[in-house]
Design a protein around this motif. Structure first.
Motif, PDB file in Angstrom:
ATOM      1  N   LYS A  88      34.828  49.552  28.990  1.00  0.00           N
ATOM      2  CA  LYS A  88      34.394  48.189  28.675  1.00  0.00           C
ATOM      3  C   LYS A  88      35.585  47.231  28.691  1.00  0.00           C
ATOM      4  O   LYS A  88      35.493  46.127  29.221  1.00  0.00           O
ATOM      5  N   GLN A  89      36.688  47.655  28.098  1.00  0.00           N
ATOM      6  CA  GLN A  89      37.885  46.814  28.045  1.00  0.00           C
ATOM      7  C   GLN A  89      38.424  46.562  29.452  1.00  0.00           C
ATOM      8  O   GLN A  89      38.839  45.453  29.784  1.00  0.00           O
ATOM      9  N   HIS A  90      38.391  47.590  30.284  1.00  0.00           N
ATOM     10  CA  HIS A  90      38.848  47.474  31.667  1.00  0.00           C
ATOM     11  C   HIS A  90      37.969  46.463  32.422  1.00  0.00           C
ATOM     12  O   HIS A  90      38.483  45.585  33.132  1.00  0.00           O
ATOM     13  N   ARG A  91      36.664  46.557  32.246  1.00  0.00           N
ATOM     14  CA  ARG A  91      35.720  45.642  32.887  1.00  0.00           C
ATOM     15  C   ARG A  91      35.920  44.212  32.367  1.00  0.00           C
ATOM     16  O   ARG A  91      35.900  43.248  33.139  1.00  0.00           O
ATOM     17  N   MET A  92      36.122  44.072  31.064  1.00  0.00           N
ATOM     18  CA  MET A  92      36.333  42.750  30.481  1.00  0.00           C
ATOM     19  C   MET A  92      37.611  42.121  31.022  1.00  0.00           C
ATOM     20  O   MET A  92      37.666  40.907  31.243  1.00  0.00           O
ATOM     21  N   GLY A  93      38.643  42.929  31.258  1.00  0.00           N
ATOM     22  CA  GLY A  93      39.888  42.420  31.836  1.00  0.00           C
ATOM     23  C   GLY A  93      39.657  41.836  33.219  1.00  0.00           C
ATOM     24  O   GLY A  93      40.175  40.761  33.551  1.00  0.00           O
ATOM     25  N   PHE A  94      38.864  42.527  34.026  1.00  0.00           N
ATOM     26  CA  PHE A  94      38.542  42.042  35.369  1.00  0.00           C
ATOM     27  C   PHE A  94      37.784  40.723  35.292  1.00  0.00           C
ATOM     28  O   PHE A  94      38.103  39.754  35.985  1.00  0.00           O
ATOM     29  N   ILE A  95      36.782  40.672  34.429  1.00  0.00           N
ATOM     30  CA  ILE A  95      35.962  39.462  34.297  1.00  0.00           C
ATOM     31  C   ILE A  95      36.807  38.301  33.778  1.00  0.00           C
ATOM     32  O   ILE A  95      36.711  37.178  34.281  1.00  0.00           O
ATOM     33  N   SER A  96      37.646  38.558  32.789  1.00  0.00           N
ATOM     34  CA  SER A  96      38.511  37.514  32.219  1.00  0.00           C
ATOM     35  C   SER A  96      39.457  36.950  33.266  1.00  0.00           C
ATOM     36  O   SER A  96      39.664  35.738  33.345  1.00  0.00           O
ATOM     37  N   ASP A  97      40.058  37.829  34.069  1.00  0.00           N
ATOM     38  CA  ASP A  97      40.962  37.379  35.133  1.00  0.00           C
ATOM     39  C   ASP A  97      40.224  36.508  36.139  1.00  0.00           C
ATOM     40  O   ASP A  97      40.743  35.496  36.608  1.00  0.00           O
ATOM     41  N   PHE A  98      39.013  36.919  36.486  1.00  0.00           N
ATOM     42  CA  PHE A  98      38.215  36.165  37.454  1.00  0.00           C
ATOM     43  C   PHE A  98      37.897  34.770  36.906  1.00  0.00           C
ATOM     44  O   PHE A  98      38.041  33.765  37.612  1.00  0.00           O
TER      45      PHE A  98
END
Length: 191
Positions: A88-98
């Protein structure tokens, strides 16, 4: 992982993270000064860098591979310790960067008529801003490391990503307000 190895890994992680951040900030500030980068150019460059980082994260998927061995070691350890919450944290990092990339592009659009050069600020002020960024990054890293290393099971991480995202959002807004107030006072003192 035994405590001695864990401590050594975390010390290396913090040292390399700080070294990379300082090197990156030094390179960026030097380039911005030498090339006389405008606000629009800076926001577009930041948007591209963050977008590329986001796409790399997306393409990597759940892989723990890294060009820097200590970061790979940390990712393997945290993925095993955090379990589902790591994903979840990994996915949130991707979304936040985007999203951040989009914000930078909006800033570039809003600044499109400006010819202001980024690095015409006082070097003492820029040094304070850099120190502020480094301190904030280290506080966040310390809190994360403490949470991960002191947790005894994956159940301890239930809701961790949501909580840290909300805290990060609120902290980011607070930091933004403090920085804006600081910049306003700085500019008013120059006048």
């Amino acid at each position: 992982m035994d405590p001695k190895t864990l401590k050594s890994m975390r010390i290396k992680q913090v040292m390399i993270t700080n070294g990379l951040l300082i090197a990156l900030l030094t390179i960026v500030l030097t380039l911005f000064t030498m090339l006389r980068v405008t606000m629009v150019q800076m926001f577009v460059a930041l948007a591209i860098i963050v977008l590329v980082q986001s796409l790399v994260r997306l393409l990597k998927g759940e892989s723990t591979q890294s060009l820097i061995p200590i970061f790979e070691q940390v990712a393997i350890y945290e993925k095993q310790k955090m379990g589902r919450e790591w994903r979840k944290q990994h996915r949130m990092g991707f979304i936040s960067d985007f999203i951040l990339s989009g914000v930078f592009l909006m800033e570039a659009y809003w600044s499109r008529g400006s010819t202001d050069v980024v690095m015409e600020m006082d070097s003492r002020f820029m040094l304070l801003m850099i120190l502020f960024i480094i301190i904030l990054m280290n506080i966040g890293l310390y809190i994360h490391i403490r949470k991960v290393d002191h947790s005894t099971s994956q159940a301890d991480f239930k809701g961790y990503t949501l909580k840290t995202s909300l805290i990060g959002l609120m902290g980011g807004l607070a930091v933004g307000v403090v920085m804006i107030v600081g910049i306003v006072f700085y500019v008013l003192n120059l006048a």
